[in-house]
Design an enzyme around this catalytic site. Structure first.
Site: not given
Length: 621
Positions: A21, A183, A529, A440, A77, A23, A25, A28
């Site tokens: 998997e 990470e 436009d 514009d 996480e 990881k 950041d 947890r």
């Protein structure tokens, strides 16, 4: 209950016994979801419900889907996702420190966090921790399927509860890790059971280290830490304190150097002039210091003056190994002293925000071989020398480039493609996925007309209950976006709407706005436009630079930024846009989830009733 912990490893284990998997950041967390209570707890046992209210609210909104499965416990996480593979720890860390409810609410709106579940510890009140990992994984997937949530991390999906992707191919996952700057990588034994508050060798983590060059300037004998600095605005700035990673010989050599040749500046502190350069392994920079620093090696041949803030950023955002940079020092935006390496750094940092708008679209590129403000040429067909990883799509005898990943984006950047123009439809449909009004003005001196037009359009759209977004064009104007449900509306239908809005504005203020296509007949009026919004036409992508002298960026804005005083296209250079994203976030992030469907259909029906039959030909003109 405290999370099972991972053991650090240098190499990724291989073999049929392991799964992998990415990881992410973040924090947890354990999510405990009972019939009458939802509890979000950190690894240290701290309650996080108040700091991350959007996750709790999301669970409440999904309660009916999960009700038959409660009580549940997830291991996961808590992250702020940049894309499906990468998260920004600084956002989660900042939120975790907040106490003020209003500040938390503002951050939750601007930087909403996700909970990525990777393990199921309890389902229907029954503990699963003694089951093998893959059996828990199977039940976890079934839980998400029953709740009608995606089977992997998908930012396009509005849910803040997401399920991690688990893979058997270690090489594929390592490539994802380095390409997207994740990470690290987690390897887990298929048969592993879940052990409360235990560091297990059946769950291994391999970090995606970045290597930053710093000048070692200070040593504290009492705590054993060395200080590393870089030059920022010609001044030494501390970015790291480190003491781990040395061999005994390396550490003793450096200690001796400071204590024999250094100047004592305190009871236990010694300093030396800038002369020693070291490579420091880290996982990121949190704005003030390198995270998880470890000494890697001495760089004896490196000039200390080369250790600058800009160099540190390039080392923190390394290019994929398949990208070969040619002439990195070539001036690209001379007015801002930006070279090609700086431009590629911008693309590397902006990729999570730019790529969602390029993905699955046939690109029209503008290349500037001598840099911004110089000669340029258009490129639709992919050149024969493009590497194998560049995806192409054949349409109308043209092999268009499709840019779905950072590798392709950075390869195009090395080719000095500086403008990324995209059609209004993806390559698998002939219907628009958004409406864009291009405002514009005659020149940047009349930018105030674009602000006025945008405000008037916003008032009209609010009255029709349509959700809209706005960005600068990167040039002299503004562009208003209305996201649509995919495959829901034809260009003919959207033309009815865009023509009506533009004609209405011109009727209300003919002295300010015009539909006149010939520039010489517009005077100092802003051109609306609506004809440009059609099949085969293109618009500059959000976060794409432009080839003007300042290399300005087409930058998404918040509506409350539309002020006549202070707002100007020149504010949005490549460096300032990166800083803006860190401070304000991405105003277009919500566009993925706020498509207009039933409301826009009702508006079309009302227009068809309002517009006389003899005027309906505006759809095709």
């Amino acid at each position: 209950m405290k999370p099972m912990r991972l053991t650090a490893a240098h190499d990724v284990p291989t073999g049929a016994d392991w799964v992998y998997e990415l990881k992410y950041d973040g924090f947890r967390v354990i999510l405990t979801w009972d019939q009458n209570e939802i509890h979000l707890e950190s690894r240290a046992g701290k309650r996080l419900n108040e700091q991350f209210p959007e996750v709790i609210e999301q669970c409440e909104q999904l309660r009916d889907h999960f009700a038959p499965l409660l009580p549940l416990t997830f291991d996961g996480e808590l992250v702020f996702l940049l894309d499906e593979q990468q998260s920004d720890f600084a956002r989660v860390q900042q939120r975790g420190r907040l106490k003020n409810k209003e500040a938390i609410k503002l951050q939750a709106e601007r930087f909403p966090c996700h909970l990525i579940a990777f393990d199921l510890l309890r389902c229907k009140g029954k503990s699963l921790i003694d089951l093998p990992l893959m059996e828990r994984k199977t039940q976890l997937q079934q839980v998400f399927k029953a709740a009608k949530l995606p089977s992997s991390v998908q930012l396009e999906h509005p849910s803040l509860l997401q399920l991690i992707h688990t893979d058997t191919n270690s090489e594929h996952m390592k490539k994802l890790m380095t390409t997207y700057l994740a990470e690290g990588l987690v390897a887990k034994k298929r048969t592993s059971k879940w052990h409360d508050h235990t560091r297990s060798k059946e769950w291994l983590k391999v970090k995606n280290w970045r290597y930053v060059s710093v000048i070692v300037t200070r040593f504290d004998k009492e705590n054993g830490y060395f200080q590393g600095c870089i030059y920022q605005d010609h001044h030494l700035t501390e970015v790291v304190q480190f003491k781990h990673g040395f061999s005994k010989e390396e550490e003793q050599t450096l200690r001796t150097l400071f204590q024999t040749n250094g100047k004592q500046t305190g009871a236990s502190a010694y300093e030396i002039p800038p002369s020693i350069v070291a490579s420091i392994a880290c996982i990121s920079f949190d704005g003030s210091a390198l995270r998880e620093p470890r000494f890697s090696s001495f760089l004896l041949d490196t000039d200390p003056t080369a250790c600058t803030f800009q160099q540190m950023l390039k080392q923190l955002y390394p290019l994929p190994t398949v990208i070969e940079i040619t002439h990195p020092e070539k001036p690209i935006v001379p007015a801002l002293h930006l070279n090609k390496a700086d431009y590629l750094l911008y693309l590397r940092q902006a990729a999570p925000y730019l790529l969602p708008f390029l993905r699955e679209r046939r690109l029209t590129l503008i290349r500037f071989p001598h840099g911004a403000g110089d000669e340029f040429f258009y490129q639709k067909s992919t050149p024969d020398y493009a590497p194998d990883y560049v995806l192409t799509d054949q349409a109308d005898d043209i092999a268009y480039t499709v840019c779905n990943d950072p590798q392709t984006l950075l390869w195009l950047g090395n080719q000095l493609a500086m403008e990324f123009h995209i059609p209004f439809e993806t390559r698998d449909t002939d219907r628009p996925t958004e409406i864009v009004f291009d405002l514009d003005p005659p020149s940047v001196n009349e930018f105030h007309l674009a602000i006025e037009a945008a405000k008037r359009i916003k008032t009209l759209l609010d009255g029709l209950f349509l959700t809209a977004f706005i960005k600068t064009s990167g040039g002299k104007g503004l562009q208003v976006y209305i996201p649509l449900k995919k495959n829901a509306f034809t260009y003919e239908e959207t033309r009815t709407f865009t023509a009506f809005i533009c004609q209405f504005l011109c009727e209300q203020a003919p002295e300010l706005f015009t539909l006149e296509r010939l520039k010489k007949k517009r005077g100092n009026r802003l051109y609306l436009d609506y004809i440009q919004h059609d099949a085969g036409k293109t618009i500059i992508a959000p976060y794409s630079p432009r080839g003007n002298e300042l290399g300005l960026v087409a930058t998404p804005l918040e509506w409350d930024e539309l002020r006549q005083d202070g707002l100007h296209p020149s504010l949005f250079t490549m460096p300032s846009v990166i800083e803006r994203l860190k401070e304000k976030g991405d105003p277009f992030r919500r566009m993925r989830h706020l498509v207009n469907d039933d409301t826009f259909r009702q508006v079309l029906h009302r227009l068809e009733d309002m517009i006389p039959a003899h005027k309906m030909d505006i759809r095709g003109h």
